[in-house]
Design an enzyme around this catalytic site. Sequence first.
Site, short mmCIF file in Angstrom:
data_model
loop_
_atom_site.label_atom_id
_atom_site.label_comp_id
_atom_site.label_asym_id
_atom_site.label_seq_id
_atom_site.Cartn_x
_atom_site.Cartn_y
_atom_site.Cartn_z
N GLU A 207 -9.15 -4.42 12.64
CA GLU A 207 -9.63 -5.79 12.97
C GLU A 207 -8.23 -6.66 13.39
O GLU A 207 -8.44 -7.48 14.12
CB GLU A 207 -10.28 -6.46 12.04
CG GLU A 207 -9.78 -6.77 10.57
CD GLU A 207 -10.07 -5.84 9.63
OE1 GLU A 207 -10.12 -6.01 8.31
OE2 GLU A 207 -10.44 -4.57 10.19
N SER A 258 -5.75 3.01 3.74
CA SER A 258 -5.47 2.98 2.47
C SER A 258 -6.20 3.98 1.43
O SER A 258 -7.40 4.25 1.85
CB SER A 258 -5.51 1.43 1.62
OG SER A 258 -6.93 1.29 1.55
N GLU A 280 -6.46 10.51 6.13
CA GLU A 280 -4.99 10.51 5.95
C GLU A 280 -4.68 9.17 5.28
O GLU A 280 -4.94 8.03 5.84
CB GLU A 280 -4.53 10.47 7.51
CG GLU A 280 -3.00 10.81 7.49
CD GLU A 280 -2.19 9.65 7.54
OE1 GLU A 280 -1.52 9.28 6.44
OE2 GLU A 280 -1.96 9.01 8.72
N CYS A 314 2.76 5.15 6.30
CA CYS A 314 2.38 5.89 5.57
C CYS A 314 3.34 7.15 4.89
O CYS A 314 3.38 7.49 3.85
CB CYS A 314 0.94 6.56 5.55
SG CYS A 314 0.76 7.51 7.16
#
Length: 512
Positions: A207, A258, A280, A314
């Site tokens: 978003e 997350s 992932e 990440c």
Amino acid sequence: MATANGAVENGQPDGKPPALPRPIRNLEVKFTKIFINNDWHEPKSGRKFATYNPSTLEKICEVEEGDKPDVDKAVEAAQAAFQRGSPWRRLDALSRGQLLHQLADLIERDRAILATLETMDTGKPFLHAFFVDLEGCIKTFRYFAGWADKIQGRTIPTDDNVMCFTRHEPIGVCGAITPWNFPLLMLAWKLAPALCCGNTVVLKPAEQTPLTALYLASLIKEVGFPPGVVNIVPGFGPTVGAAISSHPQINKIAFTGSTEVGKLVKEAASRSNLKRVTLELGGRNPCIVCADADLDLAVECAHQGVFFNQGQCCTAASRVFVEEQVYGEFVRRSVEFAKKRPVGDPFDAKTEQGPQIDQKQFDKILELIESGKKEGAKLECGGSAMEDRGLFIKPTVFSDVTDNMRIAKEEIFGPVQPILKFKNLEEVIKRANSTDYGLTAAVFTKNLDKALKLASALESGTVWVNCYNAFYAQAPFGGFKMSGNGRELGEYALAEYTEVKTVTIKLDEKNP
């Protein structure tokens, strides 16, 4: 995509990088509606949500906000496009690959527009959006375009009078949920293999960053993908994301984000129809610098490894372990790099660090920085927000970090480099693996035996040796432990988007 030292490979035929164009500062946003059946739709609720420029905190535009009824409509379109006898199902594999190549051509054509939109929406430097995100996106679509007519089954010898062979068939309707840190690149990682294998897709962009996904939808229509093959529904996780995850007619879902949300996605997938899941997720990635390493290379790679994309990766080198013999020198050089890192207007060609994505992430990073100070880590530089600059944070380096500190245990997702000290390999292996995550790791050493030992011992889906963030469309990527399930990129990704069917035919006589 990225070379050993974090520089960008451009993939031009002559090896020369394209010139960085000027960003389109006053770019008009044309596509803000829901994309279903190759057409633009308003949501059934009539709601909209705003997307903001993190650099200026100004509203860019309003985007149509999808909800469950819109996801249902998108799934119906995707199902119809996947029906036997549909234009998409009748299309031969070579033609599917040609469509993906043509899509890559249009992305090349509109590369400056897409990079500008990505910078507006994420705050990442235009330099990186153009040379890293867009380059990786184009290469991913071209790589999987080449696979479209090479997905083959096998003939299996048996001990009976039968012919036995396998077919690799598309799964059907696939869901995809993409993150805000690499919106277009992560879309390509999911969309390209799904389409290559003949599936249809319902995708939710983050978003915070929906604009490049919606622009790409216009290119999908322009290329000539049949209606319903790709559908994009912007909206929020608890509504659109939850509807995709739990939809009984979606057969597979791919999610990047997350670990906390990944658990919800997997739970919803299992509670609904046991849809296949690729995740992932997060990481607390060790970067191990041995005393015999090329220190110049190690310092630069560790720096880029944690500060690239404002630390919002990440794969960030979020735990830098340095052997005690070179610890002091490594810290000194790392501080020099951090102090020189250009922070500012992401549309400036010299900028390497822009703002954090939003106030929530900004506050979280500053709170973790304060925890590092309180818990006894030595603040070498940075440690605060940039004065009078909104969501910008100074590149921060901590030394004397221990494993029990929050900045060593929690995913910061910001421009913070914690540097820890180690004495020997067995110690650092144990400490590096003492986490619930296992996404990536890096090793810097000139000793091949040492490199291979560490590469084998580290519990990570990817291990880089004397390089960092070296991504290639040909090489699979994914995590161990709570960093995820399945693999994206490379030939391994094809297995995530196909079902294997065994066909056995009874014969009157077995042929030799």
